[in-house]
Write a protein that holds these residues in place. Structure first.
Motif, PDB file in Angstrom:
ATOM      1  N   THR A 148      -4.191  -3.017  -4.135  1.00 23.96           N
ATOM      2  CA  THR A 148      -3.039  -2.725  -3.205  1.00 23.96           C
ATOM      3  C   THR A 148      -2.653  -1.145  -3.705  1.00 23.96           C
ATOM      4  OG1 THR A 148      -1.468  -4.353  -4.160  1.00 23.96           O
ATOM      5  CG2 THR A 148      -2.628  -4.881  -2.164  1.00 23.96           C
ATOM      6  N   THR A 149      -2.369  -1.097  -4.847  1.00 18.27           N
ATOM      7  CA  THR A 149      -2.012   0.091  -5.641  1.00 18.27           C
ATOM      8  C   THR A 149      -3.002   1.192  -6.236  1.00 18.27           C
ATOM      9  OG1 THR A 149      -0.327  -1.370  -6.076  1.00 18.27           O
ATOM     10  CG2 THR A 149      -0.076   0.707  -7.248  1.00 18.27           C
ATOM     11  N   GLY A 150      -3.838   0.441  -7.214  1.00 17.66           N
ATOM     12  CA  GLY A 150      -4.674   1.573  -7.894  1.00 17.66           C
ATOM     13  C   GLY A 150      -5.631   2.027  -6.960  1.00 17.66           C
ATOM     14  N   LEU A 151      -6.486   1.253  -6.030  1.00 17.83           N
ATOM     15  CA  LEU A 151      -7.422   1.653  -5.126  1.00 17.83           C
ATOM     16  C   LEU A 151      -7.042   2.686  -4.299  1.00 17.83           C
ATOM     17  CD1 LEU A 151     -10.503   1.471  -4.823  1.00 17.83           C
ATOM     18  CD2 LEU A 151     -10.041  -0.366  -2.938  1.00 17.83           C
ATOM     19  N   PRO A 152      -5.953   2.546  -3.602  1.00 16.38           N
ATOM     20  CA  PRO A 152      -5.502   3.722  -2.758  1.00 16.38           C
ATOM     21  C   PRO A 152      -5.009   5.058  -3.462  1.00 16.38           C
ATOM     22  CG  PRO A 152      -4.323   1.645  -2.181  1.00 16.38           C
ATOM     23  CD  PRO A 152      -5.251   1.403  -3.333  1.00 16.38           C
ATOM     24  N   LEU A 153      -4.520   4.723  -4.911  1.00 18.02           N
ATOM     25  CA  LEU A 153      -4.256   5.851  -5.728  1.00 18.02           C
ATOM     26  C   LEU A 153      -5.607   6.973  -6.071  1.00 18.02           C
ATOM     27  CD1 LEU A 153      -1.711   4.701  -8.252  1.00 18.02           C
ATOM     28  CD2 LEU A 153      -1.456   6.247  -6.124  1.00 18.02           C
ATOM     29  N   VAL A 154      -6.638   6.242  -6.223  1.00 20.30           N
ATOM     30  CA  VAL A 154      -8.046   6.499  -6.464  1.00 20.30           C
ATOM     31  C   VAL A 154      -8.413   7.524  -5.412  1.00 20.30           C
ATOM     32  CG1 VAL A 154     -10.441   6.006  -7.013  1.00 20.30           C
ATOM     33  CG2 VAL A 154      -8.711   4.878  -8.131  1.00 20.30           C
ATOM     34  N   VAL A 155      -8.462   7.056  -4.032  1.00 21.05           N
ATOM     35  CA  VAL A 155      -8.664   7.566  -2.769  1.00 21.05           C
ATOM     36  C   VAL A 155      -7.973   8.770  -2.597  1.00 21.05           C
ATOM     37  CG1 VAL A 155      -9.043   7.179  -0.427  1.00 21.05           C
ATOM     38  CG2 VAL A 155      -9.638   5.411  -1.957  1.00 21.05           C
TER      39      VAL A 155
ATOM     40  N   PHE B 163       0.728  -1.282  -0.092  1.00 23.57           N
ATOM     41  CA  PHE B 163       0.014  -0.008   0.015  1.00 23.57           C
ATOM     42  C   PHE B 163       0.762   1.331   0.038  1.00 23.57           C
ATOM     43  CE2 PHE B 163      -3.028  -3.024   1.932  1.00 23.57           C
ATOM     44  CZ  PHE B 163      -4.020  -2.565   1.231  1.00 23.57           C
ATOM     45  N   GLY B 164       1.786   1.285   0.804  1.00 22.23           N
ATOM     46  CA  GLY B 164       2.523   2.460   0.938  1.00 22.23           C
ATOM     47  C   GLY B 164       3.366   3.037   0.146  1.00 22.23           C
ATOM     48  N   LEU B 165       4.103   2.111  -0.537  1.00 16.94           N
ATOM     49  CA  LEU B 165       5.123   2.736  -1.356  1.00 16.94           C
ATOM     50  C   LEU B 165       4.582   3.375  -2.516  1.00 16.94           C
ATOM     51  CD1 LEU B 165       8.158   2.050  -0.937  1.00 16.94           C
ATOM     52  CD2 LEU B 165       8.158   0.299  -2.646  1.00 16.94           C
ATOM     53  N   GLY B 166       3.604   2.841  -3.280  1.00 20.47           N
ATOM     54  CA  GLY B 166       3.065   3.563  -4.303  1.00 20.47           C
ATOM     55  C   GLY B 166       2.519   4.907  -4.040  1.00 20.47           C
ATOM     56  N   LEU B 167       1.875   4.887  -2.838  1.00 20.69           N
ATOM     57  CA  LEU B 167       1.205   6.126  -2.324  1.00 20.69           C
ATOM     58  C   LEU B 167       2.161   7.019  -2.265  1.00 20.69           C
ATOM     59  CD1 LEU B 167      -1.719   5.629   0.141  1.00 20.69           C
ATOM     60  CD2 LEU B 167      -1.655   7.001  -2.327  1.00 20.69           C
ATOM     61  N   ALA B 168       3.440   6.607  -1.689  1.00 16.77           N
ATOM     62  CA  ALA B 168       4.449   7.688  -1.046  1.00 16.77           C
ATOM     63  C   ALA B 168       5.122   8.325  -2.415  1.00 16.77           C
ATOM     64  CB  ALA B 168       5.424   7.028  -0.082  1.00 16.77           C
ATOM     65  N   PHE B 169       5.066   7.410  -3.309  1.00 15.25           N
ATOM     66  CA  PHE B 169       5.943   8.007  -4.598  1.00 15.25           C
ATOM     67  C   PHE B 169       4.810   8.901  -5.387  1.00 15.25           C
ATOM     68  CE2 PHE B 169       6.459   7.444  -9.196  1.00 15.25           C
ATOM     69  CZ  PHE B 169       8.005   7.742  -9.413  1.00 15.25           C
ATOM     70  N   PHE B 170       3.426   8.690  -5.148  1.00 19.02           N
ATOM     71  CA  PHE B 170       2.704   9.505  -5.712  1.00 19.02           C
ATOM     72  C   PHE B 170       2.763  10.716  -5.271  1.00 19.02           C
ATOM     73  CE2 PHE B 170      -2.193   9.837  -6.858  1.00 19.02           C
ATOM     74  CZ  PHE B 170      -1.836  10.735  -8.201  1.00 19.02           C
ATOM     75  N   LEU B 171       2.516  10.956  -3.870  1.00 20.69           N
ATOM     76  CA  LEU B 171       2.829  12.189  -2.983  1.00 20.69           C
ATOM     77  C   LEU B 171       4.093  12.954  -3.519  1.00 20.69           C
ATOM     78  CD1 LEU B 171       1.961  13.985  -0.845  1.00 20.69           C
ATOM     79  CD2 LEU B 171       3.179  12.276   1.008  1.00 20.69           C
ATOM     80  N   ILE B 172       5.231  12.282  -3.637  1.00 23.51           N
ATOM     81  CA  ILE B 172       6.454  12.824  -3.862  1.00 23.51           C
ATOM     82  C   ILE B 172       6.462  13.705  -5.165  1.00 23.51           C
ATOM     83  CG2 ILE B 172       9.077  12.451  -4.190  1.00 23.51           C
ATOM     84  CD1 ILE B 172       8.914  10.235  -1.888  1.00 23.51           C
ATOM     85  N   VAL B 173       5.999  12.861  -6.176  1.00 25.06           N
ATOM     86  CA  VAL B 173       5.911  13.418  -7.527  1.00 25.06           C
ATOM     87  C   VAL B 173       5.050  14.487  -7.516  1.00 25.06           C
ATOM     88  CG1 VAL B 173       4.903  12.945  -9.876  1.00 25.06           C
ATOM     89  CG2 VAL B 173       6.134  11.264  -8.694  1.00 25.06           C
ATOM     90  N   THR B 174       3.929  14.458  -6.812  1.00 24.73           N
ATOM     91  CA  THR B 174       2.675  15.760  -6.673  1.00 24.73           C
ATOM     92  C   THR B 174       3.519  17.004  -6.078  1.00 24.73           C
ATOM     93  OG1 THR B 174       1.376  13.905  -6.150  1.00 24.73           O
ATOM     94  CG2 THR B 174       0.637  16.290  -6.012  1.00 24.73           C
TER      95      THR B 174
END
Lengths: 218, 242, 215
Positions: free
Chosen positions: A101-108, A19-30
């Motif tokens: 584990t990756t897509g759904l957290p990104l959507v939220v 869960f964490g890694l993809g979200l954290a990466f998304f946050l950093i890019v943003t």
């Protein structure tokens, strides 16, 4: 089949990362984008739909090589291939687990990150809708890429090279939906096309992925 | 005797050895003839001046960029369905040529576009589609290079080629949807008068024929090389077993 | 359950090169067959081919559908799942119910709640073999099943195999040690080593599966 999905989810939670890694990466890019293009609100609002979609796409890409690699190394994939469930179903469940584990957290999380990029008005709604419709396609296409490269030593970089061109239509229709939504234009056409790509990918690509796994196991 | 006879490597080697000099000769004649005709014996365009003459490289290479992929798709299908080794090797041999054609089309397009549109590059649908096609070639070739076992590589690249073809078409459509561009409509159609004047049209046809023949020549040479390298491996394996 | 396996004139390859040819044998219910032969002769490849993981070069394999439980070098265990979770997953995949008797048979009861990652090598192997019992499949294909097992565990394993055979099952094993199973016959694979001269036998015409067509 459900057992496989549950096992993969359990593994993702136990091993952290998932869960964490993809979200954290998304946050950093943003967070990095405003440093690159400047803090001016108008500019950010203009590029927000595209940046958010590209960010989500890259975050998805990040965890693709884990879909089959661990199961390949510890022999589970051999055992699953000889088990009574068809390999197509195994592949579909793997993609579903990746999406959950990756897509759904990104959507939220995407609308929250949208605030950081000064996303406007209707954009929040369309961002969520388009990501919800489009990220399953990203997971399924990514699973195909992972299936092609499962046996390779340095599969990671190759996987990106193979998968990114396949992501082009999804990205175009997804980002276009948000852009039109933000500007208060009609979003029906790109949204339909996005949904079409997702539906077709989910229906057809598992066959290609399963074929690739069979080739890689022999 | 059926066409599948040529799927036997030995038969293919014999026939291609016979055909190669002829195809090569024809390619040279058509290319040299067409290009000289086009460059020196056609008038300058009243709007575009002499820059228009890049059309004799740009259009044929762009056509071959797409045709090479189509040929790879057909060869991949033959490999998947009938498992002829030569077919898989021909697809492998065609990929770098197709990629080079794509690059040539992109570069000549940039050189042409600069004086015409005032920019080297624009995110025009046609240009963008070719860039995406280039990425597909890149991935396809990289996958061939990454896998050691030749049959595994042939299988996986064939699947990639199939899926990639669908997504390449989708991308073409998506890119059109995304941006209506400044590239002129296709310069060629059966109804030649509507598009390019006769003086440009005939040398262009010769150049296209030249590029097709060049492609065939290069694919034959490269396929022969691949077959020889497989033969080497087979002989080595035989020695190891003995 | 029907555990009848017949292999006729089988030829197999590894990495595009034929390794074995002309392999024929029959495995009856209640019997075990031990594959012998030097390293690299193709024991693992033969087992993988029979399990359906790779296509044979030539020959026929006849057996009832969904009959094989395969166990390779790796056990397919997840380090972050407990012993029970690992087993219940495979029980669900194979659609078989209780695994409590299996835990007992493999002497794993005391370890139930432990994570598979914290087990010793021998304990992991026992858990991997417990998966075979859970599968409910009649024909076991075991690749070096006794690696990293101590004497007591080997005895435990032999006992499990014997119980499986007594129940009408069959087993095909690649192993170097003597398990003391009376029902076991031995098949030496060395005489079936593929020879280059015959390997190209089908090279004519369409030049099928093997590179020999290029030579």
């Amino acid at each position: 089949m459900i057992a496989l999905l549950l096992r993969d989810l359990r593994l993702a939670i136990r091993a952290g990362g998932g869960f964490g890694l993809g979200l954290a990466f998304f946050l950093i890019v943003t967070v990095l984008v405003p440093f690159g293009v400047g803090p001016e609100g108008g500019t950010l609002a203009k590029i927000a739909p595209g940046i958010l979609w590209v960010g989500a796409l890259l975050a998805c890409l990040l965890s693709l090589d884990r879909i089959f690699a661990l199961d390949f190394e510890d022999g589970s994939l051999d055992l699953l291939a000889t088990a009574p469930i068809p390999l197509e179903a195994v592949v579909t469940m793997k993609a579903a687990a990746h999406w959950l584990t990756t897509g759904l957290p990104l959507v939220v999380a995407a609308p929250v990150f949208g605030v950081l990029l000064n996303l406007q008005g209707e954009g929040f709604f369309w961002l969520t809708v388009s990501l919800a419709l489009g990220t399953p396609a990203l997971s399924v296409i990514g699973t195909f890429g992972a299936a092609l490269t499962v046996g390779l030593k340095r599969g990671g970089l190759l996987l990106s090279l193979l998968v990114l061109p396949l992501y082009v239509p999804t990205l175009i229709f997804g980002a276009e939906t948000v852009r039109r939504g933000t500007e208060g234009m009609e979003t029906g056409a790109p949204l339909m096309l996005l949904a079409g790509i997702t539906a077709a990918s989910v229906a057809l690509l598992p066959f290609a992925s399963a074929a690739a796994i069979r080739v890689n196991l022999r | 005797m059926s066409i599948w006879e040529y799927a036997n490597p030995k038969k293919f080697m014999q026939t291609s050895a016979w055909a190669l000099p002829w195809v090569t000769g024809l390619a040279v004649v058509a290319l040299v003839g067409g290009l000289i005709w086009g460059f020196f014996f056609t008038p300058d365009d009243y709007k575009q001046g002499s820059t228009v003459k890049i059309i004799y490289i740009h259009v044929p290479s762009a056509m071959m960029a797409i045709n090479a992929w189509v040929m790879m798709l057909v060869a991949s299908l033959i490999w998947i369905i009938r498992r002829h080794h030569v077919s898989a090797l021909a697809a492998k041999a065609a990929a770098p040529i197709g990629m080079t054609m794509t690059l040539i089309a992109l570069f000549t397009g940039a050189i042409w576009g600069q004086p015409m549109w005032g920019t080297w590059w624009a995110w025009d649908p046609r240009l963008t589609s070719f860039l995406i096609l280039f990425l597909f070639y890149l991935g396809y070739i990289a996958l061939w290079e990454a896998i050691d076992d030749p049959d595994t590589a042939a299988d996986l690249t064939s699947v990639l080629c199939l899926v990639g073809s669908v997504f390449a078409l989708l991308s073409r459509y998506a890119v059109n949807f995304w941006n209506q561009g400044l590239h002129q409509e296709a310069s060629l159609s059966m109804d030649a008068e509507e598009n390019v004047a006769d003086v440009f049209w005939y040398p262009l046809l010769v150049c296209i024929a030249g590029f097709v023949l060049l492609f065939v020549t290069l694919v034959l040479i490269r396929t022969r090389t691949e077959i020889r390298s497989r033969r080497l491996k087979a002989l080595e394996a035989r020695e190891r077993m003995a | 359950m029907n555990a009848h396996l017949t292999v006729t004139d089988l030829a197999i390859r590894r990495g595009g090169i034929p390794v074995l040819e002309g392999v024929s044998f029959t495995l009856q219910p209640g019997r075990a067959l031990v594959l012998r032969g030097p390293n690299g002769v193709g024991k693992t490849t033969l087992l993988r081919t029979l399990a359906g993981l790779q296509p044979p070069l030539a020959g026929t394999i006849s057996m009832p559908p969904d009959a094989i439980a395969y166990s390779g070098h790796a056990d397919g265990l997840k380090a972050t799942l407990s012993v029970t979770e690992n087993l219940s997953f495979w029980a669900a995949i194979y659609g078989t119910g209780g695994f409590a008797p299996v835990l007992e048979a493999m002497n794993l009861e005391a370890l139930q709640g432990r994570l598979a990652g914290s087990l010793s090598a021998g304990q992991k192997r026992r858990l991997g073999l417990a998966r075979l019992l859970v599968s409910g499949r009649p024909i076991w294909m075991l690749d070096e099943p006794t690696v990293s097992l101590d004497a007591a565990s080997v005895a435990l394993f032999a006992q499990a195999v014997r119980a499986h055979l007594a129940g009408g099952g069959a087993a095909l094993m690649a192993t170097h040690i003597d398990l003391g199973i009376a029902e076991a016959e031995v098949l030496d694979l060395a005489p079936f080593k593929a020879r280059p001269s015959t390997a190209g036998g089908n090279a004519g015409g369409r030049g099928r599966e093997f590179d020999e067509a290029f030579a």
